[in-house]
Design an enzyme around this catalytic site. Structure first.
Site, PDB file in Angstrom:
ATOM      1  CB  SER A  27      -4.567  -9.081  -0.803  1.00 32.24           C
ATOM      2  OG  SER A  27      -3.173  -8.099  -1.022  1.00 32.24           O
ATOM      3  NE  ARG A  31      -7.542  -7.373   1.597  1.00 32.86           N
ATOM      4  CZ  ARG A  31      -7.215  -6.879   1.851  1.00 32.86           C
ATOM      5  NH1 ARG A  31      -5.971  -7.671   1.730  1.00 32.86           N
ATOM      6  NH2 ARG A  31      -6.435  -5.486   1.826  1.00 32.86           N
ATOM      7  NE  ARG A 127       5.840  -3.443   7.930  1.00 33.22           N
ATOM      8  CZ  ARG A 127       4.573  -3.723   6.728  1.00 33.22           C
ATOM      9  NH1 ARG A 127       4.624  -5.334   6.889  1.00 33.22           N
ATOM     10  NH2 ARG A 127       4.748  -3.294   6.189  1.00 33.22           N
ATOM     11  CB  SER A 170      -2.173   2.202   3.408  1.00 35.19           C
ATOM     12  OG  SER A 170      -2.325   0.955   4.450  1.00 35.19           O
ATOM     13  CG  ASP A 318       3.504  -5.521  -2.281  1.00 28.41           C
ATOM     14  OD1 ASP A 318       4.086  -4.917  -1.211  1.00 28.41           O
ATOM     15  OD2 ASP A 318       2.469  -5.950  -2.503  1.00 28.41           O
ATOM     16  CE  LYS A 345       4.456  -0.832   1.561  1.00 23.31           C
ATOM     17  NZ  LYS A 345       3.242  -0.948   1.632  1.00 23.31           N
ATOM     18  NE  ARG A 349       9.367  -4.839   0.431  1.00 21.27           N
ATOM     19  CZ  ARG A 349       8.284  -4.986   0.729  1.00 21.27           C
ATOM     20  NH1 ARG A 349       7.437  -5.043  -0.073  1.00 21.27           N
ATOM     21  NH2 ARG A 349       8.203  -6.394   0.861  1.00 21.27           N
TER      22      ARG A 349
END
Ligand code: S3P
Length: 439
Positions: A27, A31, A127, A170, A318, A345, A349
């Site tokens: 993440s 970024r 997605r 989210s 996750d 995801k 999952r």
């Protein structure tokens, strides 16, 4: 390496011990590139994650006219050109499998004076994107999608500051909106129903942006130029999760993972494991680049079942593939609820992990918003499938460590999407795990 015909062979029986580190946080690595591109000047990033997902973001940023210099694989200099410095890309931007890249870049691109297209793999095209395109459209963004999916065709537009209330917590959506807010004509507010990871807010603030946080309400007021970053990316707690669960199930002595990010929005798994009787000790806690970091110490433990729901879901979002594996080895019932997000995801999952673990002899009850497992269960080594989902492939490898006989995980090269060196890291702890090519 995604897509290469590479399988992972796992043998049980080895007792894990030792000290390892894990690659940089995914993440934060996305970024650092995206925000670094918007800064006035050169951002220095150490410990960057060179994985499938983040390399896709790097190519996108470069296609937008940003130079990214590499001292080595994990040390980057991002030559930011300021909020108005991106250039029109010559071709569609390919996010490959990276949902984070697509949703965050959408926020940036809707504020640009040029048209662009965001696209990705077949998997990413499946997605849901309405969750980001709808709030961006409310700000005035011009986005044409394909029935709520990528490719996203973006045209220049004037953006307005708007207050958004997210139906589901989210971080990708929150971040995409806040990034669009940098280009809006007034403050942008996002209210979220739970504690989604706050890396974007922390990073923006470190760069001098006006970000105000009040509980789960974040307001960004556009204006100041962004200062470049000087950042050491901590180890990814979502990668450490596989090591920690493997150590709890198959440890023999201390297993230590050094330099792992322990931002409280990311440590849900540690809370869940503690409730299961498998405490993970945080040692040498420190702050690096505005993010809390620690060494994590864990030993084998007899786990018991637990119930997981509410805010813990987003704080461990996750980690559920590997948690499902832990649940098969825990005594009693583990129930996960409020986790319908797991179905959108990289794969569904819940369904995929249940189906693959069933091939190993497990009994998993799927529920619309989670699952129930009654343990402990004996797992048998089997031929299973990673479904081009990195966390599924690695969770199945952990299952293979406690199964009887050999487990062969087909389509496991996707582990490189977030954790290059996964098998090698497990080998360093004594695990019997190796890559093997298939014709
Ligand atoms: C991420 C946010 C989460 C997470 C993903 C990375 C991010 O997704 O599952 O792996 O970097 O913002 P959602 O925002 O869709 O929950």
């Amino acid at each position: 390496m995604t897509g290469q015909p590479t399988a992972l062979r796992v043998h049980p029986g080895a007792a894990l011990r030792g000290t390892v580190s894990v690659p940089g946080d995914k993440s934060l690595s996305h970024r650092a590139l995206i925000l670094g591109a918007l800064a006035d000047g050169v951002s220095r990033v150490r410990g960057w994650l060179p994985a499938g997902d983040t390399l896709a973001t790097r190519r996108c940023i470069q296609a937008l006219g940003i130079a990214v210099e590499r001292a080595d694989e994990t040390t980057l200099a991002v030559h930011g050109r300021g909020l108005g410095g991106l250039q029109a890309p010559a071709a569609p931007l390919d996010c490959v499998n990276a949902g984070t890249a697509m949703r965050l870049l959408a926020g940036v691109l809707v504020g640009q004076p040029f048209a662009s297209t965001l696209d990705g793999s077949e998997q990413l095209r499946r997605r849901p994107m309405r969750r980001i395109t709808e709030p961006l459209r409310r700000m005035g963004a011009q986005i044409a999608d394909t029935d709520g999916h990528a490719p996203l065709h973006i045209r220049p537009a004037t953006l307005h500051g708007v207050a958004h209330t997210l139906p589901v917590a989210s971080a990708q959506v929150k971040s995409g909106i806040l990034l669009a807010g940098l280009f809006a004509d007034g403050p942008t507010t996002v209210s979220e129903p739970g504690p989604a990871r706050d890396h974007t807010e922390r990073m923006l603030r470190a760069m001098g942006a006006q970000v105000h946080v009040n509980g789960f309400i974040v307001t960004l007021t556009p204006g100041p130029a962004l200062r470049p970053l000087d950042l050491t990316v901590p180890g990814d707690p979502s990668s450490a999760a596989f090591v920690l669960v493997a150590a709890l199930l198959a440890g023999d002595g201390d297993v230590r993972v050094t330099g792992v990010g322990v931002n409280p929005t990311r440590t849900g798994l540690l809370d869940i494991l503690a409730a299961m009787g498998g405490p993970v000790l945080c040692e040498r806690e420190r702050l690096e680049g505005g993010e809390p970091v620690a060494d994590l110490l864990v030993r084998r433990a007899d786990l018991r079942g637990t119930e997981v729901g509410g805010d813990l879901i987003v704080r461990a979002i996750d980690e559920f593939p590997v948690l499902m594996v832990a649940a098969t080895q825990a005594v009693g019932e583990t129930v996960v609820r409020d986790a319908a997000e797991l179905r959108v995801k990289e794969t569904d999952r819940i369904a995929v992990m249940a189906a693959e673990l069933r091939k190993m002899g497990a009994e998993i009850e799927e529920r619309p918003d989670g699952f129930r497992v009654l343990g402990p269960q004996r797992l048998r080594g089997a031929a299973v499938h990673g479904h081009d989902d990195h966390r599924v492939a690695m969770a199945l490898a952990v299952a293979g460590l406690v199964a009887e006989g050999e487990t062969m995980i087909e389509d496991a090269a996707c582990a490189h999407d977030s954790f290059p060196g996964f098998a090698e890291t497990m080998q360093a702890l004594g695990a019997e795990m190796e890559w093997c090519a298939h014709d």
